[in-house]
Design an enzyme around this catalytic site. Sequence first.
Site, short mmCIF file in Angstrom:
data_model
loop_
_atom_site.label_atom_id
_atom_site.label_comp_id
_atom_site.label_asym_id
_atom_site.label_seq_id
_atom_site.Cartn_x
_atom_site.Cartn_y
_atom_site.Cartn_z
CB CYS A 113 -0.96 0.08 1.21
SG CYS A 113 -1.90 -1.47 1.15
CG HIS A 252 -3.23 2.87 2.40
ND1 HIS A 252 -3.90 2.78 0.81
CD2 HIS A 252 -3.32 1.85 2.71
CE1 HIS A 252 -3.98 1.58 0.78
NE2 HIS A 252 -4.12 0.77 2.09
CG ASN A 282 -6.70 -1.20 1.04
OD1 ASN A 282 -5.87 -1.08 0.33
ND2 ASN A 282 -5.96 -1.93 2.36
#
Length: 325
Positions: A113, A252, A282
């Site tokens: 990520c 993020h 996500n």
Amino acid sequence: MKKVGIIGTGEYLPKKVLTNAALEKMVDTSDEWITTRTGIKERRMRAKNEATSDLACKAAKQALEDARLKPQDIDLIIVATITPDMPFPSVACLLQNALGATRAVCFDISAACAGFVYAISIARQFISRGAYKFALVVGAETLSTVTDWQDRNTCVLFGDGAGAVVLGEVKSGGILSAYLGSDGSKKDLLYIPAGGSRMPSTHQTVDERLHYIKMQGNELFKLAVTLMAEAAQVAIKEAGLECKDVDLVIPHQANIRIILAMAKKLKLPREKIYLNIEKYGNMSSASTATALCEAVKEGRVKKGDIVLLDAFGAGLVWGACIIKW
Ligand code: ACO
């Protein structure tokens, strides 16, 4: 050293939408649980014929157009991904071919990520030292291909998408600081056990569902809040600024509760936080990339604004950078 900034942005989200209501029919979950525990309402799913490089290509074309550059102008392509089309060649090479960016040097990076922040930091070094003029940096993922659709602990979280930026020399502002961190001792908190050299693919690994994401969400949650806040503080300090100087945070998008807890630690009001988790979940490296692109498109980032990119992911890895727009 040259000043390096973002001179074009682009994104691509697959058309297919998977809502929380649809997930309720797949696993023992509820829209209420997913919304309150994560902030996610829906996420995008690739079409069967869409690989990561296809998503990357659409985002990259938009970024090149935005930067008013041709594929042949690009010297460097870095793709941040943990879901490549195949183990090799790299998605960056596949993307080069699809775009016709024949002059570009191409490679992928694996930093989950935080991959987009890592890749921006790498590309910045090449351009600031004069090795290359223009770099294309892409965060692209098809996490739906490594998600266990029988595991309610993880399948409600992830989605597919791609975001891209073009980096080049700017007269003023640009990337003021970039801070990266890693801690491999926490590798077991988030990983895919099989499919690599440690545990090559066999019928047994498939039967045991070892090609899917395994995650200890609770532990990661606490570390994410602490490490994202720390990364932000270091990047802000290295840029010679204070928290109050930040105009927009592009974090993020793993969990809205992580983001708001991190913002609280930094004493940053919610209006300064850009969120797209509700729509996309996500998307690992693609989350910060698409969020940046959308914030720019929506006019949330104006000339002279101080933007903080801040990310955290499997590895563990984390990173933050400050950009003066
Ligand atoms: N629906 C309903 N109930 C669920 C679901 C679901 N989808 N998932 C878990 N539960 C249950 C659990 O079984 C547990 O039940 P129990 O108390 O009876 O055992 C209960 O809900 C609470 O579970 P927790 O894990 O404590 O829930 P938490 O509030 O921690 O939320 C979550 C879980 C959303 C995963 C959170 O921990 C999180 O976001 N973690 C961080 C994820 C992250 O940052 N990942 C890193 C980046 S990703 C990357 O790098 C690819």
